[in-house]
Design a protein around this motif. Structure first.
Motif, PDB file in Angstrom:
ATOM      1  N   THR A   1       0.745  -1.243  -0.068  1.00 19.56           N
ATOM      2  CA  THR A   1      -0.170  -0.026   0.151  1.00 19.56           C
ATOM      3  C   THR A   1       0.667   1.231  -0.115  1.00 19.56           C
ATOM      4  O   THR A   1       1.874   1.254   0.797  1.00 19.56           O
TER       5      THR A   1
ATOM      6  N   PRO B   1       1.312   5.655  -1.017  1.00 16.92           N
ATOM      7  CA  PRO B   1       0.513   7.035  -0.781  1.00 16.92           C
ATOM      8  C   PRO B   1      -0.234   7.255  -1.982  1.00 16.92           C
ATOM      9  O   PRO B   1       0.286   6.603  -3.054  1.00 16.92           O
ATOM     10  N   ASP B   2      -1.140   8.023  -1.874  1.00 18.81           N
ATOM     11  CA  ASP B   2      -2.111   8.346  -3.031  1.00 18.81           C
ATOM     12  C   ASP B   2      -1.294   8.986  -4.459  1.00 18.81           C
ATOM     13  O   ASP B   2      -1.931   8.783  -5.436  1.00 18.81           O
ATOM     14  N   ALA B   3      -0.264   9.548  -4.073  1.00 18.02           N
ATOM     15  CA  ALA B   3       0.550  10.268  -5.145  1.00 18.02           C
ATOM     16  C   ALA B   3       1.297   9.235  -5.832  1.00 18.02           C
ATOM     17  O   ALA B   3       1.852   9.373  -6.961  1.00 18.02           O
ATOM     18  N   TRP B   4       1.462   8.043  -5.436  1.00 19.30           N
ATOM     19  CA  TRP B   4       2.443   6.953  -6.217  1.00 19.30           C
ATOM     20  C   TRP B   4       1.369   5.850  -6.856  1.00 19.30           C
ATOM     21  O   TRP B   4       0.214   5.520  -6.223  1.00 19.30           O
ATOM     22  N   LEU B   5       1.725   5.581  -8.055  1.00 21.81           N
ATOM     23  CA  LEU B   5       1.038   4.235  -8.694  1.00 21.81           C
ATOM     24  C   LEU B   5       2.303   3.311  -9.233  1.00 21.81           C
ATOM     25  O   LEU B   5       3.143   3.762  -9.988  1.00 21.81           O
TER      26      LEU B   5
ATOM     27  N   ARG C   1       1.969  10.495  -9.392  1.00 23.19           N
ATOM     28  CA  ARG C   1       0.750  11.306 -10.057  1.00 23.19           C
ATOM     29  C   ARG C   1       0.955  12.498  -9.744  1.00 23.19           C
ATOM     30  O   ARG C   1       1.711  13.377  -8.903  1.00 23.19           O
TER      31      ARG C   1
END
Length: 363
Positions: free
Chosen positions: A147, A149-153, A362
């Motif tokens: 899992t 952070p939202d900034a990473w894919l 992102r």
């Protein structure tokens, strides 16, 4: 001496109880199948015309699927005895019946020979296949993306030579520094398909432990030492390792004889080949690996891949890298969803193992 729990028979019995579940042991299965063979022989003795002789052979087929390689030779020998008795009880003979008996004798003897050769494994084919599936799942589990952070894919994709579920390419992914960094490794073990699958399993477990316990600078030298200690006949592998700071986007990239990573800069839309030199793992002792220090700014992307993505017979690898970057750019115009899988399907050779990691920050 501790007493046995209630409901549990002495070891070696055919039935073993665990809670409310009953499991039939290997010996129990052999006894049940043996009784079926005896029942068929009794039926032949009472009515040799209507009871077919090949009914004796049916329990052997089930035994091949259910029994371990240690029990199967003895059970096959028992079936051989019952088959002989059933043959002796036959009243009339035809050419077709004689041929069938010869085939059943030959197959029973073949089962005994093959089972004795496989006795060192100690499990039957069905159980062995289950173990192989579990081992394959363990390799894939090493590459599960934690899992983030939202900034990473981060996406990964694997494809083995000829569509086999086993491959010499694998991915290792884990977080470090209390979740502030992500460690990503793409490895290509010598060989391909099933031939490299067992080595990939052992190496993936070792790398999964090393990459989370050591600093980025120490990881590849430790992996190299591990391979040297194994003394494998084909004991080399290539690898690329990137350690990314999830707060700043700064990363350290190290390569061990592996194709270079490529970075897409969102500001200019250009792709850059990131070269970090280092020998392959498992060949040379006491080596250092160059570090390429870079940064992933918002919108930037990074691709780590194996040579199956870019190598083609009689073509320069640089052309393969250019083709991969061009295909990735075209696929990015649609969506980021499933980019790794789509890119693996679009480029590379289906006759070679392929692995790909896509890292995107992102905007």
């Amino acid at each position: 001496m501790c007493p046995l729990p209630a409901g549990l028979p002495l070891p070696g019995g055919p039935m073993i109880r665990a809670g409310r579940r009953w499991a039939i042991s290997d010996t129990g299965i052999a006894v049940i199948l043996g009784l079926v063979s005896v029942a068929v022989v009794i039926g032949i003795a009472r009515d040799p015309v209507d009871v077919p002789l090949n009914g004796v052979f049916m329990p052997l087929i089930l035994g091949v699927l259910l029994l371990s390689s240690r029990t199967l030779p003895w059970f096959a020998a028992f079936v051989l005895v019952t088959l002989s008795v059933g043959t002796w009880l036959q009243e009339t003979w035809t050419t077709r019946m004689f041929t069938a008996v010869v085939v059943m004798y030959a197959l029973t003897i073949a089962v005994i020979v093959v089972a004795r050769r496989r006795s060192q494994l100690g499990v039957g084919p069905t159980r062995g296949e289950t173990m192989l599936v579990d081992l394959r799942d363990r390799i894939l589990a090493q590459g599960e993306i934690p899992t983030l952070p939202d900034a990473w894919l981060v996406q990964s994709a694997l494809s083995s030579a000829g569509g086999s579920p086993f491959a010499g390419d694998f991915v290792v992914a884990t977080t470090s520094d209390h979740g502030k960094r992500i460690e990503l490794v793409v490895v290509d073990v010598s060989g391909k398909g099933e031939a490299a699958g067992t080595r990939a399993l052992q190496l993936s477990g070792a790398m999964g432990g090393l990459v989370g316990a050591l600093s980025p600078r120490q990881f590849l030298p430790a992996a190299n030492d591990y391979l040297l200690q194994r003394h494998w006949e084909e004991g080399f592998a290539t690898a690329i390792h990137v350690s990314i700071d999830l707060e700043s986007g700064a990363f350290e990239l190290r390569c061990a004889g592996h194709p270079p990573a490529v970075q897409r800069h969102a500001g200019s839309g250009r792709w850059q080949v990131l070269r970090a030199e280092g020998p392959v793992l498992g060949i040379v002792d006491d080596v250092d690996y160059d570090c390429y220090a870079g940064r992933l700014d918002p919108g930037d992307s990074l691709l780590l891949y194996t040579d199956g993505m870019v190598e083609e017979p009689r073509k320069d690898i640089e052309l393969g890298i250019d083709r991969m970057m061009g295909t990735a750019e075209a696929l990015l115009r649609h969506t980021w969803d499933g980019l790794a899988d789509r890119l693996v399907d679009a480029v590379g050779s289906p006759d070679d193992d392929r692995a790909l990691l896509v890292v995107h920050r992102r905007p």
